[in-house]
Design a protein around this motif. Sequence first.
Motif, PDB file in Angstrom:
ATOM      1  N   GLY A   1      -6.796  -1.612  -4.142  1.00  0.00           N
ATOM      2  CA  GLY A   1      -7.464  -0.985  -5.273  1.00  0.00           C
ATOM      3  C   GLY A   1      -6.828  -1.423  -6.582  1.00  0.00           C
ATOM      4  N   GLY A   2      -5.500  -1.572  -6.556  1.00  0.00           N
ATOM      5  CA  GLY A   2      -4.776  -1.984  -7.747  1.00  0.00           C
ATOM      6  C   GLY A   2      -5.136  -3.376  -8.221  1.00  0.00           C
TER       7      GLY A   2
ATOM      8  N   ARG B   1      -0.105   0.703  -9.261  1.00  0.00           N
ATOM      9  CA  ARG B   1       0.099  -0.592  -8.597  1.00  0.00           C
ATOM     10  C   ARG B   1      -0.519  -1.730  -9.400  1.00  0.00           C
ATOM     11  NH1 ARG B   1       2.142   0.627  -3.304  1.00  0.00           N
ATOM     12  NH2 ARG B   1       2.130   2.905  -3.085  1.00  0.00           N
TER      13      ARG B   1
ATOM     14  N   GLY C   1       0.790  -1.211   0.000  1.00  0.00           N
ATOM     15  CA  GLY C   1       0.000   0.000   0.000  1.00  0.00           C
ATOM     16  C   GLY C   1       0.830   1.273   0.000  1.00  0.00           C
TER      17      GLY C   1
ATOM     18  N   PRO D   1      -3.444   3.463  -7.004  1.00  0.00           N
ATOM     19  CA  PRO D   1      -3.873   2.122  -7.430  1.00  0.00           C
ATOM     20  C   PRO D   1      -3.630   1.790  -8.885  1.00  0.00           C
ATOM     21  CG  PRO D   1      -5.476   3.019  -5.900  1.00  0.00           C
ATOM     22  CD  PRO D   1      -4.489   4.120  -6.175  1.00  0.00           C
TER      23      PRO D   1
ATOM     24  N   MET E   1      -3.864   0.770  -1.106  1.00  0.00           N
ATOM     25  CA  MET E   1      -3.888   1.183  -2.506  1.00  0.00           C
ATOM     26  C   MET E   1      -3.565   0.023  -3.437  1.00  0.00           C
ATOM     27  SD  MET E   1      -2.442   5.032  -2.798  1.00  0.00           S
ATOM     28  CE  MET E   1      -3.303   6.408  -2.010  1.00  0.00           C
TER      29      MET E   1
ATOM     30  N   GLY F   1      -8.267  -8.412  -2.137  1.00  0.00           N
ATOM     31  CA  GLY F   1      -7.976  -7.079  -1.638  1.00  0.00           C
ATOM     32  C   GLY F   1      -7.922  -7.068  -0.123  1.00  0.00           C
TER      33      GLY F   1
ATOM     34  N   PRO G   1     -11.211   0.474  -4.442  1.00  0.00           N
ATOM     35  CA  PRO G   1     -11.273  -0.600  -5.438  1.00  0.00           C
ATOM     36  C   PRO G   1     -12.431  -0.392  -6.400  1.00  0.00           C
ATOM     37  CG  PRO G   1     -12.269  -1.326  -3.391  1.00  0.00           C
ATOM     38  CD  PRO G   1     -11.737   0.062  -3.130  1.00  0.00           C
TER      39      PRO G   1
ATOM     40  N   PRO H   1      -8.793  -2.857   1.037  1.00  0.00           N
ATOM     41  CA  PRO H   1      -8.604  -2.190  -0.254  1.00  0.00           C
ATOM     42  C   PRO H   1      -9.062  -0.736  -0.221  1.00  0.00           C
ATOM     43  CG  PRO H   1     -10.518  -3.639  -0.341  1.00  0.00           C
ATOM     44  CD  PRO H   1      -9.843  -3.909   0.962  1.00  0.00           C
TER      45      PRO H   1
END
Length: 229
Positions: free
Chosen positions: A117-118, A77, A41, A74, A114, A134, A140, A137
């Motif tokens: 989210g990625g 990532r 993250g 994100p 993050m 996640g 996301p 997350p």
Amino acid sequence: QRLSAAMGPLGRGATARLSSGTAYYPTMGNGPFPAIAIVPGFLNVGPEVGDWGSFYASWGIICVVTNSGASDFPDARARYLLNAIRDLKAANTQSGSPLFGKLSGQYGTSGYSMGGGGTTIASNEDKTLRSSVGLAPWSPVGRGIVTPTLHICGSADGTAPCGSNARPSYDAIPATTPKMLLVVNGGGHLTSWFGPGDTPGGISGGWALAFNKVFLEGDERWRPLLLST
């Protein structure tokens, strides 16, 4: 027989350097093995989530702990995760690589904050991915995702609250996609996700492993554990 964040029967394994990060792989067992890439993250650059690498390897899942820029969002990532998957596919065909011939062609992604989210962005871009996990997350996505997705979030998380991050993503994922949302009672944002045993009782490790065993690897023996309370 039960959900657990304990190390598996294949030991801590070994590591191989890839351009995208560090791959943890089993040195025991017959293989070939499924594989995932995991990214950390915000303000983390990769090694902070290294314990996930050795954990997954001990259960027969090759894991790339992906390098990241500390301040990357994100979308960046997600690119690192997809680059790691490409590196794994290439290493599987390179005779000089310690991963040569070890991969089964089953790939997934995971991420914290993050990075969480990625992982949803990555799975939305690469529809061939078989799992996405996640961890707390942050921001996301959900719409259009066909990859089986598990979100784990903490009830005491003030940075990426379940109600404004994991839950909206879960709701937006189509009903035709296998999906799970797990809320860890008392789980915060900064202390619960760097390793599989960091959440109370190792909840994150146990559920993430079972989810990947079912959807990444296709081992249906683990499905009853996903249906337990």
